[in-house]
Design a protein around this motif. Sequence first.
Motif, PDB file in Angstrom:
ATOM      1  N   THR A   4       0.836  -1.189   0.000  1.00 23.48           N
ATOM      2  CA  THR A   4       0.000   0.000   0.000  1.00 23.48           C
ATOM      3  C   THR A   4       0.876   1.246   0.000  1.00 23.48           C
ATOM      4  O   THR A   4       2.052   1.190   0.338  1.00 23.48           O
ATOM      5  CB  THR A   4      -0.925   0.045   1.235  1.00 23.48           C
ATOM      6  OG1 THR A   4      -0.127   0.032   2.416  1.00 23.48           O
ATOM      7  CG2 THR A   4      -1.899  -1.118   1.248  1.00 23.48           C
ATOM      8  N   ARG A  28     -13.353   6.606   0.283  1.00 28.63           N
ATOM      9  CA  ARG A  28     -13.347   5.136   0.368  1.00 28.63           C
ATOM     10  C   ARG A  28     -13.989   4.483  -0.847  1.00 28.63           C
ATOM     11  O   ARG A  28     -13.803   3.290  -1.072  1.00 28.63           O
ATOM     12  CB  ARG A  28     -14.037   4.673   1.645  1.00 28.63           C
ATOM     13  CG  ARG A  28     -13.155   4.856   2.854  1.00 28.63           C
ATOM     14  CD  ARG A  28     -13.703   4.139   4.050  1.00 28.63           C
ATOM     15  NE  ARG A  28     -12.758   4.223   5.160  1.00 28.63           N
ATOM     16  CZ  ARG A  28     -13.089   4.106   6.425  1.00 28.63           C
ATOM     17  NH1 ARG A  28     -14.346   3.892   6.750  1.00 28.63           N
ATOM     18  NH2 ARG A  28     -12.178   4.197   7.360  1.00 28.63           N
ATOM     19  N   GLY A  32      -9.139   0.880  -4.768  1.00 31.27           N
ATOM     20  CA  GLY A  32      -7.870   0.634  -4.107  1.00 31.27           C
ATOM     21  C   GLY A  32      -7.720   1.259  -2.729  1.00 31.27           C
ATOM     22  O   GLY A  32      -6.784   0.938  -2.005  1.00 31.27           O
ATOM     23  N   VAL A  33      -8.637   2.154  -2.340  1.00 31.41           N
ATOM     24  CA  VAL A  33      -8.508   2.818  -1.041  1.00 31.41           C
ATOM     25  C   VAL A  33      -8.854   1.841   0.080  1.00 31.41           C
ATOM     26  O   VAL A  33      -9.895   1.195   0.060  1.00 31.41           O
ATOM     27  CB  VAL A  33      -9.400   4.077  -0.963  1.00 31.41           C
ATOM     28  CG1 VAL A  33      -9.420   4.649   0.452  1.00 31.41           C
ATOM     29  CG2 VAL A  33      -8.912   5.118  -1.951  1.00 31.41           C
ATOM     30  N   SER A  52      -3.830   3.459  -0.006  1.00 29.43           N
ATOM     31  CA  SER A  52      -4.440   2.720  -1.115  1.00 29.43           C
ATOM     32  C   SER A  52      -3.451   1.710  -1.683  1.00 29.43           C
ATOM     33  O   SER A  52      -2.245   1.812  -1.466  1.00 29.43           O
ATOM     34  CB  SER A  52      -4.896   3.691  -2.204  1.00 29.43           C
ATOM     35  OG  SER A  52      -3.805   4.438  -2.689  1.00 29.43           O
ATOM     36  N   THR A  53      -4.015   0.772  -2.420  1.00 29.76           N
ATOM     37  CA  THR A  53      -3.182  -0.261  -3.044  1.00 29.76           C
ATOM     38  C   THR A  53      -2.614   0.215  -4.372  1.00 29.76           C
ATOM     39  O   THR A  53      -1.705  -0.398  -4.902  1.00 29.76           O
ATOM     40  CB  THR A  53      -3.981  -1.555  -3.263  1.00 29.76           C
ATOM     41  OG1 THR A  53      -5.138  -1.252  -4.050  1.00 29.76           O
ATOM     42  CG2 THR A  53      -4.393  -2.171  -1.939  1.00 29.76           C
TER      43      THR A  53
END
Length: 76
Positions: A4, A28, A32-33, A52-53
């Motif tokens: 992340t 959100r 990815g978050v 996030s990712t």
Amino acid sequence: MTATTSTSYPVTGMTCGHCVGAVTEELRTLAGVVEVRVDLVADGTSTVTVTSTTPLTGDQVAAALDEAGDYHLATA
């Protein structure tokens, strides 16, 4: 475990817990978050940290803030 990245954004227009909730909820929804943290400075510049990712663009964050209400990325 997925890697992340955390990025902090200066945000204006937030005044209360309701603002924090609205901004958190909208951010959100971005792909990815995984976490949103808000250091609220009522009527000042709050710090919103998004984990996030995948990296988010400023445009994505600005659009989510706009969707949440009258909140904006602070400009230098």
